[in-house]
Motif scaffolding. Sequence first.
Motif, PDB file in Angstrom:
ATOM      1  N   ILE A 185       0.823  -1.210   0.000  1.00 31.33           N
ATOM      2  CA  ILE A 185       0.000   0.000   0.000  1.00 31.33           C
ATOM      3  C   ILE A 185       0.851   1.252   0.000  1.00 31.33           C
ATOM      4  CG2 ILE A 185      -1.699   1.309   1.331  1.00 31.33           C
ATOM      5  CD1 ILE A 185      -2.847  -1.336   2.273  1.00 31.33           C
ATOM      6  N   SER A 186       1.896   1.266   0.828  1.00 30.58           N
ATOM      7  CA  SER A 186       2.703   2.478   0.942  1.00 30.58           C
ATOM      8  C   SER A 186       4.143   2.122   1.280  1.00 30.58           C
ATOM      9  CB  SER A 186       2.131   3.397   2.030  1.00 30.58           C
ATOM     10  OG  SER A 186       2.971   4.498   2.262  1.00 30.58           O
ATOM     11  N   SER A 187       5.011   2.240   0.284  1.00 34.96           N
ATOM     12  CA  SER A 187       6.422   1.975   0.523  1.00 34.96           C
ATOM     13  C   SER A 187       7.218   2.403  -0.693  1.00 34.96           C
ATOM     14  CB  SER A 187       6.656   0.484   0.811  1.00 34.96           C
ATOM     15  OG  SER A 187       7.992   0.271   1.207  1.00 34.96           O
ATOM     16  N   GLU A 188       8.503   2.605  -0.507  1.00 34.19           N
ATOM     17  CA  GLU A 188       9.392   2.938  -1.613  1.00 34.19           C
ATOM     18  C   GLU A 188      10.431   1.847  -1.840  1.00 34.19           C
ATOM     19  OE1 GLU A 188      11.062   6.729  -0.824  1.00 34.19           O
ATOM     20  OE2 GLU A 188       9.169   7.809  -1.077  1.00 34.19           O
ATOM     21  N   ALA A 189      10.440   0.854  -0.957  1.00 34.38           N
ATOM     22  CA  ALA A 189      11.348  -0.289  -1.103  1.00 34.38           C
ATOM     23  C   ALA A 189      10.803  -1.416  -0.256  1.00 34.38           C
ATOM     24  CB  ALA A 189      12.770   0.078  -0.671  1.00 34.38           C
ATOM     25  N   GLY A 190      11.176  -2.634  -0.608  1.00 37.28           N
ATOM     26  CA  GLY A 190      10.702  -3.796   0.132  1.00 37.28           C
ATOM     27  C   GLY A 190      10.277  -4.889  -0.821  1.00 37.28           C
ATOM     28  N   LEU A 191      10.291  -6.108  -0.339  1.00 32.06           N
ATOM     29  CA  LEU A 191       9.943  -7.248  -1.189  1.00 32.06           C
ATOM     30  C   LEU A 191       8.475  -7.202  -1.613  1.00 32.06           C
ATOM     31  CD1 LEU A 191      11.927  -9.935   0.845  1.00 32.06           C
ATOM     32  CD2 LEU A 191      12.572  -8.938  -1.364  1.00 32.06           C
ATOM     33  N   GLY A 192       7.597  -6.877  -0.662  1.00 28.97           N
ATOM     34  CA  GLY A 192       6.189  -6.752  -0.998  1.00 28.97           C
ATOM     35  C   GLY A 192       5.931  -5.594  -1.952  1.00 28.97           C
ATOM     36  N   TYR A 193       6.614  -4.492  -1.733  1.00 29.46           N
ATOM     37  CA  TYR A 193       6.491  -3.331  -2.624  1.00 29.46           C
ATOM     38  C   TYR A 193       6.867  -3.696  -4.051  1.00 29.46           C
ATOM     39  CZ  TYR A 193       8.317   0.784  -5.058  1.00 29.46           C
ATOM     40  OH  TYR A 193       8.606   1.723  -6.002  1.00 29.46           O
ATOM     41  N   ARG A 194       7.987  -4.428  -4.209  1.00 31.38           N
ATOM     42  CA  ARG A 194       8.459  -4.755  -5.545  1.00 31.38           C
ATOM     43  C   ARG A 194       7.487  -5.691  -6.256  1.00 31.38           C
ATOM     44  NH1 ARG A 194      11.655  -1.421  -7.483  1.00 31.38           N
ATOM     45  NH2 ARG A 194      12.770  -1.510  -5.488  1.00 31.38           N
ATOM     46  N   ILE A 195       6.945  -6.652  -5.533  1.00 36.93           N
ATOM     47  CA  ILE A 195       5.994  -7.592  -6.143  1.00 36.93           C
ATOM     48  C   ILE A 195       4.777  -6.860  -6.686  1.00 36.93           C
ATOM     49  CG2 ILE A 195       4.349  -9.437  -5.615  1.00 36.93           C
ATOM     50  CD1 ILE A 195       6.451 -10.630  -3.745  1.00 36.93           C
ATOM     51  N   PHE A 196       4.235  -5.943  -5.893  1.00 34.42           N
ATOM     52  CA  PHE A 196       3.036  -5.236  -6.336  1.00 34.42           C
ATOM     53  C   PHE A 196       3.363  -4.166  -7.375  1.00 34.42           C
ATOM     54  CE2 PHE A 196       1.204  -7.387  -2.791  1.00 34.42           C
ATOM     55  CZ  PHE A 196      -0.157  -7.451  -3.070  1.00 34.42           C
ATOM     56  N   LEU A 197       4.616  -3.713  -7.409  1.00 31.62           N
ATOM     57  CA  LEU A 197       5.001  -2.743  -8.421  1.00 31.62           C
ATOM     58  C   LEU A 197       5.073  -3.381  -9.803  1.00 31.62           C
ATOM     59  CD1 LEU A 197       6.068   0.142  -9.097  1.00 31.62           C
ATOM     60  CD2 LEU A 197       8.372  -0.766  -8.702  1.00 31.62           C
ATOM     61  N   VAL A 198       5.676  -4.578  -9.890  1.00 31.40           N
ATOM     62  CA  VAL A 198       5.881  -5.196 -11.207  1.00 31.40           C
ATOM     63  C   VAL A 198       4.675  -5.994 -11.672  1.00 31.40           C
ATOM     64  CG1 VAL A 198       8.366  -5.300 -10.792  1.00 31.40           C
ATOM     65  CG2 VAL A 198       6.954  -7.297 -10.262  1.00 31.40           C
ATOM     66  N   ARG A 199       3.685  -6.182 -10.797  1.00 35.89           N
ATOM     67  CA  ARG A 199       2.545  -6.993 -11.216  1.00 35.89           C
ATOM     68  C   ARG A 199       1.787  -6.328 -12.358  1.00 35.89           C
ATOM     69  NH1 ARG A 199      -0.149  -3.594  -7.918  1.00 35.89           N
ATOM     70  NH2 ARG A 199      -2.435  -3.546  -8.003  1.00 35.89           N
ATOM     71  N   ARG A 200       1.826  -5.007 -12.411  1.00 34.94           N
ATOM     72  CA  ARG A 200       1.107  -4.308 -13.488  1.00 34.94           C
ATOM     73  C   ARG A 200       1.699  -4.610 -14.861  1.00 34.94           C
ATOM     74  NH1 ARG A 200       2.598   1.707 -11.516  1.00 34.94           N
ATOM     75  NH2 ARG A 200       2.171   0.655  -9.539  1.00 34.94           N
ATOM     76  N   TYR A 201       2.953  -5.063 -14.865  1.00 33.30           N
ATOM     77  CA  TYR A 201       3.604  -5.422 -16.119  1.00 33.30           C
ATOM     78  C   TYR A 201       3.574  -6.936 -16.366  1.00 33.30           C
ATOM     79  CZ  TYR A 201       5.548  -0.845 -14.999  1.00 33.30           C
ATOM     80  OH  TYR A 201       5.698   0.472 -14.639  1.00 33.30           O
ATOM     81  N   LEU A 202       2.855  -7.658 -15.500  1.00 34.75           N
ATOM     82  CA  LEU A 202       2.797  -9.124 -15.583  1.00 34.75           C
ATOM     83  C   LEU A 202       4.190  -9.737 -15.571  1.00 34.75           C
ATOM     84  CD1 LEU A 202      -0.030  -9.631 -18.238  1.00 34.75           C
ATOM     85  CD2 LEU A 202      -0.226  -9.659 -15.745  1.00 34.75           C
ATOM     86  N   ALA A 203       5.080  -9.160 -14.742  1.00 30.44           N
ATOM     87  CA  ALA A 203       6.475  -9.612 -14.697  1.00 30.44           C
ATOM     88  C   ALA A 203       6.595 -10.822 -13.781  1.00 30.44           C
ATOM     89  CB  ALA A 203       7.383  -8.488 -14.230  1.00 30.44           C
ATOM     90  N   MET A 204       6.054 -11.950 -14.243  1.00 35.45           N
ATOM     91  CA  MET A 204       6.095 -13.162 -13.429  1.00 35.45           C
ATOM     92  C   MET A 204       7.518 -13.666 -13.238  1.00 35.45           C
ATOM     93  SD  MET A 204       2.934 -13.418 -12.740  1.00 35.45           S
ATOM     94  CE  MET A 204       2.754 -15.048 -12.033  1.00 35.45           C
ATOM     95  N   ASP A 205       8.432 -13.296 -14.160  1.00 36.68           N
ATOM     96  CA  ASP A 205       9.822 -13.705 -14.002  1.00 36.68           C
ATOM     97  C   ASP A 205      10.483 -13.035 -12.809  1.00 36.68           C
ATOM     98  OD1 ASP A 205       9.600 -11.249 -15.247  1.00 36.68           O
ATOM     99  OD2 ASP A 205      11.417 -11.499 -16.449  1.00 36.68           O
ATOM    100  N   VAL A 206       9.896 -11.927 -12.336  1.00 34.62           N
ATOM    101  CA  VAL A 206      10.366 -11.258 -11.121  1.00 34.62           C
ATOM    102  C   VAL A 206       9.539 -11.690  -9.916  1.00 34.62           C
ATOM    103  CG1 VAL A 206      10.648  -9.023  -9.966  1.00 34.62           C
ATOM    104  CG2 VAL A 206      11.247  -9.269 -12.393  1.00 34.62           C
ATOM    105  N   ILE A 207       8.241 -11.818 -10.096  1.00 37.17           N
ATOM    106  CA  ILE A 207       7.348 -12.124  -8.969  1.00 37.17           C
ATOM    107  C   ILE A 207       7.656 -13.505  -8.393  1.00 37.17           C
ATOM    108  CG2 ILE A 207       4.953 -12.576  -8.325  1.00 37.17           C
ATOM    109  CD1 ILE A 207       4.131 -10.408 -10.323  1.00 37.17           C
ATOM    110  N   PHE A 208       7.781 -14.521  -9.236  1.00 38.09           N
ATOM    111  CA  PHE A 208       8.048 -15.876  -8.736  1.00 38.09           C
ATOM    112  C   PHE A 208       9.356 -15.948  -7.940  1.00 38.09           C
ATOM    113  CE2 PHE A 208       5.047 -17.859 -11.990  1.00 38.09           C
ATOM    114  CZ  PHE A 208       4.160 -18.284 -11.015  1.00 38.09           C
ATOM    115  N   PRO A 209      10.474 -15.415  -8.449  1.00 39.70           N
ATOM    116  CA  PRO A 209      11.700 -15.440  -7.637  1.00 39.70           C
ATOM    117  C   PRO A 209      11.573 -14.663  -6.334  1.00 39.70           C
ATOM    118  CG  PRO A 209      12.252 -15.078  -9.934  1.00 39.70           C
ATOM    119  CD  PRO A 209      10.762 -14.981  -9.823  1.00 39.70           C
TER     120      PRO A 209
END
Length: 272
Positions: free
Chosen positions: A215-239
């Motif tokens: 919801i609110s962050s500029e860094a973090g594992l959860g932040y990165r997952i939700f950031l790249v999901r809009r691009y369907l970047a499963m190659d990043v989300i799965f790792p």
Amino acid sequence: MRWINTRPSKGARLALSLAPFTVVLIAYLIGSAVRLAENANDRLLPSFAGFADAINRMAFVPDVRSGDYLLWTDTAASLTRLYSGIGVATLIALAIGMLIGMLPYMRALLAPFVSAISMVPPLALLPILFIILGLGETSKIALIAIGVTPIMIRDLALTATALPREQIIKAETLGGSSWQIALRVVLPQILPRLIDTLRLQIGPAWLFLIAAEAISSEAGLGYRIFLVRRYLAMDVIFPYVAWITLLAVGTDFLLDRLRVTVFPWSELEKNA
């Protein structure tokens, strides 16, 4: 021969423990191969080569804009929040759990309140925490602490209450004060349970952390997952998901080794 009395050998135990992981891995490889055969640009189930490229990009290549190695920056941010929240929760749970478990007046005063608080969905409090504490680190740490503390308190209180009454009576007979009984009789016996309780709360703690970071962050594992999901970047989300799982498993393992090392007698009780 009854199944309940049969035990696997070490080799069989290892094979059985690896079997579910092998099945999942094979299922993924088959599904990925089928989808990529139909569409070489499919992003839903990337190949292992795609995972390797994404891991290399996130972990070993500096980000163009920030110059950070994103995986390690995200990991440091998340672990700082996670361990801070768990540390606060542990201190509060130990103190209040002992009070409820040892003192009938404190049990009557706090036990119903803690029981009621433990039923409140922590994620429902997230907007309130953001409003009161702001969008910074404090609200994220507070969410983790609020999410796991009540359950830990109840578990430790039940453990303290279940201690044999004869031990307390013997300590009183020897002239022990309430403070001495707490430190020398109750505390040593609930500390192993505290570590086990902490192990059980690692998963929920990660859940609360990822929700707050999303919801609110500029860094973090959860932040990165939700950031790249809009691009369907499963190659990043799965790792990233696998990395979070590995961190949680590693934390669980280290806590278990800590319990066995500091309180070796607790392992004997479990195997009795």
